[in-house]
Write a protein that holds these residues in place. Structure first.
Motif, mmCIF file in Angstrom:
data_model
loop_
_atom_site.group_PDB
_atom_site.id
_atom_site.type_symbol
_atom_site.label_atom_id
_atom_site.label_comp_id
_atom_site.label_asym_id
_atom_site.label_seq_id
_atom_site.Cartn_x
_atom_site.Cartn_y
_atom_site.Cartn_z
ATOM 1 N N GLN A 1 -9.490 86.084 -48.900
ATOM 2 C CA GLN A 1 -10.913 85.757 -48.829
ATOM 3 C C GLN A 1 -11.354 85.522 -47.395
ATOM 4 O OE1 GLN A 1 -13.199 85.969 -51.410
ATOM 5 N NE2 GLN A 1 -14.537 85.897 -49.613
ATOM 6 N N SER A 2 -10.490 84.865 -46.614
ATOM 7 C CA SER A 2 -10.809 84.657 -45.205
ATOM 8 C C SER A 2 -10.931 85.986 -44.468
ATOM 9 C CB SER A 2 -9.727 83.787 -44.548
ATOM 10 O OG SER A 2 -9.968 83.647 -43.167
ATOM 11 N N PHE A 3 -10.012 86.925 -44.789
ATOM 12 C CA PHE A 3 -10.095 88.242 -44.162
ATOM 13 C C PHE A 3 -11.379 88.948 -44.568
ATOM 14 C CE2 PHE A 3 -9.569 92.826 -44.614
ATOM 15 C CZ PHE A 3 -9.393 93.175 -43.281
ATOM 16 N N VAL A 4 -11.721 88.887 -45.862
ATOM 17 C CA VAL A 4 -12.945 89.537 -46.342
ATOM 18 C C VAL A 4 -14.158 88.979 -45.615
ATOM 19 C CG1 VAL A 4 -14.484 89.804 -48.327
ATOM 20 C CG2 VAL A 4 -12.013 90.145 -48.605
ATOM 21 N N ASP A 5 -14.211 87.650 -45.461
ATOM 22 C CA ASP A 5 -15.344 87.030 -44.770
ATOM 23 C C ASP A 5 -15.454 87.542 -43.336
ATOM 24 O OD1 ASP A 5 -15.837 85.593 -47.070
ATOM 25 O OD2 ASP A 5 -14.858 83.755 -46.349
ATOM 26 N N GLY A 6 -14.313 87.646 -42.656
ATOM 27 C CA GLY A 6 -14.319 88.136 -41.283
ATOM 28 C C GLY A 6 -14.721 89.605 -41.210
ATOM 29 N N TYR A 7 -14.194 90.388 -42.141
ATOM 30 C CA TYR A 7 -14.515 91.819 -42.185
ATOM 31 C C TYR A 7 -16.012 92.015 -42.363
ATOM 32 C CZ TYR A 7 -14.223 96.707 -43.792
ATOM 33 O OH TYR A 7 -14.388 98.061 -43.943
ATOM 34 N N MET A 8 -16.598 91.277 -43.281
ATOM 35 C CA MET A 8 -18.018 91.445 -43.552
ATOM 36 C C MET A 8 -18.867 90.941 -42.379
ATOM 37 S SD MET A 8 -17.960 92.994 -46.419
ATOM 38 C CE MET A 8 -19.674 92.950 -46.970
ATOM 39 N N SER A 9 -18.452 89.858 -41.734
ATOM 40 C CA SER A 9 -19.240 89.320 -40.631
ATOM 41 C C SER A 9 -19.168 90.185 -39.381
ATOM 42 C CB SER A 9 -18.773 87.893 -40.297
ATOM 43 O OG SER A 9 -17.460 87.905 -39.744
ATOM 44 N N GLN A 10 -18.107 90.986 -39.260
ATOM 45 C CA GLN A 10 -17.933 91.822 -38.074
ATOM 46 C C GLN A 10 -18.522 93.229 -38.238
ATOM 47 O OE1 GLN A 10 -13.852 91.572 -36.352
ATOM 48 N NE2 GLN A 10 -13.601 89.802 -37.707
ATOM 49 N N GLY A 11 -19.284 93.414 -39.277
ATOM 50 C CA GLY A 11 -19.946 94.700 -39.469
ATOM 51 C C GLY A 11 -20.001 95.152 -40.899
ATOM 52 N N GLY A 12 -19.107 94.629 -41.746
ATOM 53 C CA GLY A 12 -19.078 95.057 -43.132
ATOM 54 C C GLY A 12 -20.377 94.804 -43.874
ATOM 55 N N THR A 13 -21.020 93.659 -43.604
ATOM 56 C CA THR A 13 -22.279 93.343 -44.278
ATOM 57 C C THR A 13 -23.368 94.335 -43.890
ATOM 58 O OG1 THR A 13 -21.743 90.985 -44.423
ATOM 59 C CG2 THR A 13 -24.070 91.598 -44.564
ATOM 60 N N GLN A 14 -23.420 94.674 -42.602
ATOM 61 C CA GLN A 14 -24.419 95.656 -42.157
ATOM 62 C C GLN A 14 -24.166 97.020 -42.789
ATOM 63 O OE1 GLN A 14 -23.569 94.420 -37.913
ATOM 64 N NE2 GLN A 14 -25.701 95.074 -37.693
ATOM 65 N N VAL A 15 -22.900 97.418 -42.833
ATOM 66 C CA VAL A 15 -22.564 98.697 -43.466
ATOM 67 C C VAL A 15 -23.012 98.681 -44.924
ATOM 68 C CG1 VAL A 15 -20.685 100.222 -44.172
ATOM 69 C CG2 VAL A 15 -20.630 99.156 -41.911
ATOM 70 N N ARG A 16 -22.683 97.618 -45.628
ATOM 71 C CA ARG A 16 -23.068 97.504 -47.041
ATOM 72 C C ARG A 16 -24.576 97.597 -47.212
ATOM 73 N NH1 ARG A 16 -22.769 91.698 -48.984
ATOM 74 N NH2 ARG A 16 -24.721 91.769 -47.804
ATOM 75 N N ASP A 17 -25.316 96.856 -46.400
ATOM 76 C CA ASP A 17 -26.770 96.848 -46.556
ATOM 77 C C ASP A 17 -27.368 98.221 -46.256
ATOM 78 O OD1 ASP A 17 -26.527 94.194 -47.189
ATOM 79 O OD2 ASP A 17 -27.252 93.445 -45.245
ATOM 80 N N GLU A 18 -26.847 98.899 -45.243
ATOM 81 C CA GLU A 18 -27.360 100.231 -44.903
ATOM 82 C C GLU A 18 -27.039 101.238 -46.001
ATOM 83 O OE1 GLU A 18 -26.911 99.347 -40.116
ATOM 84 O OE2 GLU A 18 -25.511 100.699 -41.109
ATOM 85 N N TYR A 19 -25.847 101.141 -46.572
ATOM 86 C CA TYR A 19 -25.496 102.038 -47.672
ATOM 87 C C TYR A 19 -26.291 101.707 -48.929
ATOM 88 C CZ TYR A 19 -21.521 104.314 -45.357
ATOM 89 O OH TYR A 19 -20.728 105.077 -44.532
ATOM 90 N N ALA A 20 -26.514 100.424 -49.182
ATOM 91 C CA ALA A 20 -27.296 100.038 -50.362
ATOM 92 C C ALA A 20 -28.716 100.577 -50.252
ATOM 93 C CB ALA A 20 -27.302 98.512 -50.505
ATOM 94 N N GLN A 21 -29.274 100.533 -49.043
ATOM 95 C CA GLN A 21 -30.617 101.070 -48.847
ATOM 96 C C GLN A 21 -30.620 102.582 -49.049
ATOM 97 O OE1 GLN A 21 -33.518 99.188 -48.182
ATOM 98 N NE2 GLN A 21 -34.376 101.163 -48.803
ATOM 99 N N ALA A 22 -29.560 103.241 -48.554
ATOM 100 C CA ALA A 22 -29.465 104.695 -48.726
ATOM 101 C C ALA A 22 -29.377 105.066 -50.201
ATOM 102 C CB ALA A 22 -28.254 105.233 -47.976
#
Length: 549
Positions: free
Chosen positions: A522-543
């Motif tokens: 979970q700690s790794f997931v949080d770091g992954y998302m904060s370092q760009g994963g969240t932005q990637v997800r949001d951009e793909y969700a919009q697409a």
């Protein structure tokens, strides 16, 4: 194993069942379509002429290709046009080995120029430095006429976005593409999947939906209490542990359950799904956020500690792997070729091989994510395309280099001049002189067109039914990734995707080998998302939303 009879057509019910196991994920498939990118029609599809050979097996299951065990008895002509004007066409293309023999000493290259009616002048770029050289080429502003492009790479995507390559949408619109029949020999879904912002910037290769499969050492697994067909993860790991416990196999070779770690077979076993997928609530999530992925890490870490894997299984150097393996991950094109499993058995007397049908960890079917439906692509220089006649000549060259299997042109492109570069064996199969192969690396900027079947060499005849059964099973349990055709929709992925992937791979391998703990997932997931994963997800969700998926 899937039961089948020769040349039987199987339905797609299995694929539908596989899709149902991941809820809405499979429903969100397909490409972006042309409408999003402007007023043009999808390129017309003109199939290549049928092969002069009977298929051994055909299937209606999505993801499964026809299987042939014989070569065509005759070859069709795919290009019916005058040669080029005698000008120059340049290319920027990938090489895995030595560059082609220079033109003055290369009969193949000389014959190719004669057939093309141009002076074909490729720039050969070694694979280890390809992306670096690609970025340098773009920065120089001097873009060759035809450029090999890997649009899953951030640098290549940036080149498309920056306008280095021609927008071919209007050129190929509707029947416009029929001027180049070999380029027209790809279906609309292949074009759709490769669109960028709804536009055509690349000519994509057709590819198999399924390109790799597991093979097993039957001489080893037959000595276990489980045998060749484990029903779930418990039985599979029992089988693998018992193989490692054997210690050695034929010739005294040390043996393990797995000699080399490859992630995809385990993603299939534990049904982790695509990298980005829709959960039960319809939200876009990453694979690492799923319970199945956590379960996979726990089970593989336990398997590592129990000796299932060779201690050097995480190596990046293939030469480090000298042990035998109960299961291995192999490329379809290799295992059904002239060498294939027959050569593996010849190289190690006493060893026997077969194809392996991976189960699902819970006793149901595995979950296979199909490949992006296109492979290597070629782009045309935007500068060169400003002249319509020049663009036509460049596309004429690409059309010839992209001739489909079964054509006279492809026979020459792939095998050279008969009697000089190849001979034809008793099965009608061209046998290329390996010492002359270096002459033929000139044309690796063409894209694969037309027939997309699996072709099993007669040397592998005894495994044909097993190959068909395993591939059919994989197809029946396969799904399409929801982001197909939208991979370039995230600017953050283009900029940070390689870095994020490396972090993920390092953590995954660390957990399995005991260097990291699954408790830190979970700690790794949080770091992954904060370092760009969240932005990637949001951009793909919009697409996905914009595409109506």
């Amino acid at each position: 194993m899937v039961e089948f009879s020769r040349r039987k057509l199987l339905g797609a019910a299995g694929a539908a069942a596989a899709a149902a196991t991941v809820g809405t994920t499979a429903a969100c498939s397909g490409g972006g379509g042309a409408a999003a990118g402007g007023d043009y029609d999808p390129p017309a599809f003109q199939p290549a002429p049928e092969l002069d050979a009977q298929p051994y097996y055909t299937s209606e299951t999505p993801g499964m290709e026809s299987v042939y065990t014989e070569y065509p008895k005759s070859y069709f002509k795919s290009v019916d046009r005058d040669p080029g004007s005698g000008g120059k066409v340049t290319s920027f293309q990938l090489t895995w080995g030595d560059p082609a023999t220079p033109l003055e000493d290369n009969p193949y290259w000389q014959e190719l120029n004669e057939r093309l009616g141009v002076s074909f002048e490729p720039q050969f770029v070694p694979q280890p430095v390809f992306y670096q050289k690609f970025a340098t080429m773009l920065a120089s502003g001097d873009v060759p006429d035809l450029v090999f492009v890997d649009d899953q790479n951030a640098s290549c995507l940036q080149g498309i976005r920056d306008g280095a390559f021609a927008d071919l949408s209007e050129t190929f619109s509707g029947d416009g593409i029929l001027k180049w029949p070999n380029l027209a020999a790809r279906k609309e879904e292949i074009w759709n999947a490769s669109l960028k912002d709804g536009r055509i910037y690349q000519v994509p290769s057709i590819v198999w939906n399924l390109t790799n499969l597991p093979i097993m050492r039957t001489d080893l697994v037959d000595q276990t209490s489980i045998g060749r067909a484990p029903k779930d993860a418990d039985e599979l790991f029992t089988m693998l542990k018992e193989v490692s416990a054997l210690g050695s196999g034929p010739g005294g070779q040390k043996v393990y359950g797995f000699s080399k770690y490859e992630p995809i077979p385990f993603y299939r076993l534990f049904k982790t799904g695509p990298e980005w997928q829709l959960n039960g609530d319809g939200d876009l999530v990453h694979m690492i956020q799923t319970e199945n992925y956590k379960t996979m890490l726990e089970r593989l870490a336990a398997a590592w500690s129990e000796g299932v894997f060779d201690p050097v299984a995480m190596t990046a150097n293939p030469a480090d792997i000298v042990s035998g393996s109960a299961l291995a991950w192999d490329a379809v094109g290799g295992v059904v070729s002239i060498t294939g499993l027959s050569q593996k058995e010849a190289d190690l007397p006493g060893a026997t091989f077969d194809f392996f049908d991976m189960p699902g960890f819970d006793g149901s079917g595995q979950l296979v994510v199909r490949n992006v439906p296109y492979g290597r692509s070629t782009c045309v220089s935007a500068a060169a395309a400003e002249d319509e006649d020049r663009l036509t000549e460049i596309l004429n060259v690409l059309d010839y280099l992209s001739a489909p299997f079964g054509s006279e042109e492809q026979m020459f492109i792939a095998n050279g001049i008969e009697g000089e570069h190849h001979t034809v064996d008793e099965h009608g199969i061209p046998i290329v002189d390996t010492e002359r192969l270096v002459e033929m690396g000139v044309q690796y900027v063409g894209v694969t067109s037309g027939d997309n079947s699996y072709r099993v060499h007669p040397n592998q005849a005894q495994w044909t039914d097993s190959f068909v059964a395993v591939m059919e099973s994989m197809a029946q349990h396969s799904i399409v990734r929801p982001l197909e055709g939208l991979e370039a929709a995230s600017q953050t992925f283009i900029a940070k995707g390689a870095q994020l992937k490396q972090q993920w791979d390092d953590f995954e391998r660390g957990v399995i080998t005991g260097r990291e703990s699954v408790d830190d997932l979970q700690s790794f997931v949080d770091g992954y998302m904060s370092q760009g994963g969240t932005q990637v997800r949001d951009e793909y969700a919009q697409a996905l939303e914009d595409a109506g998926k």
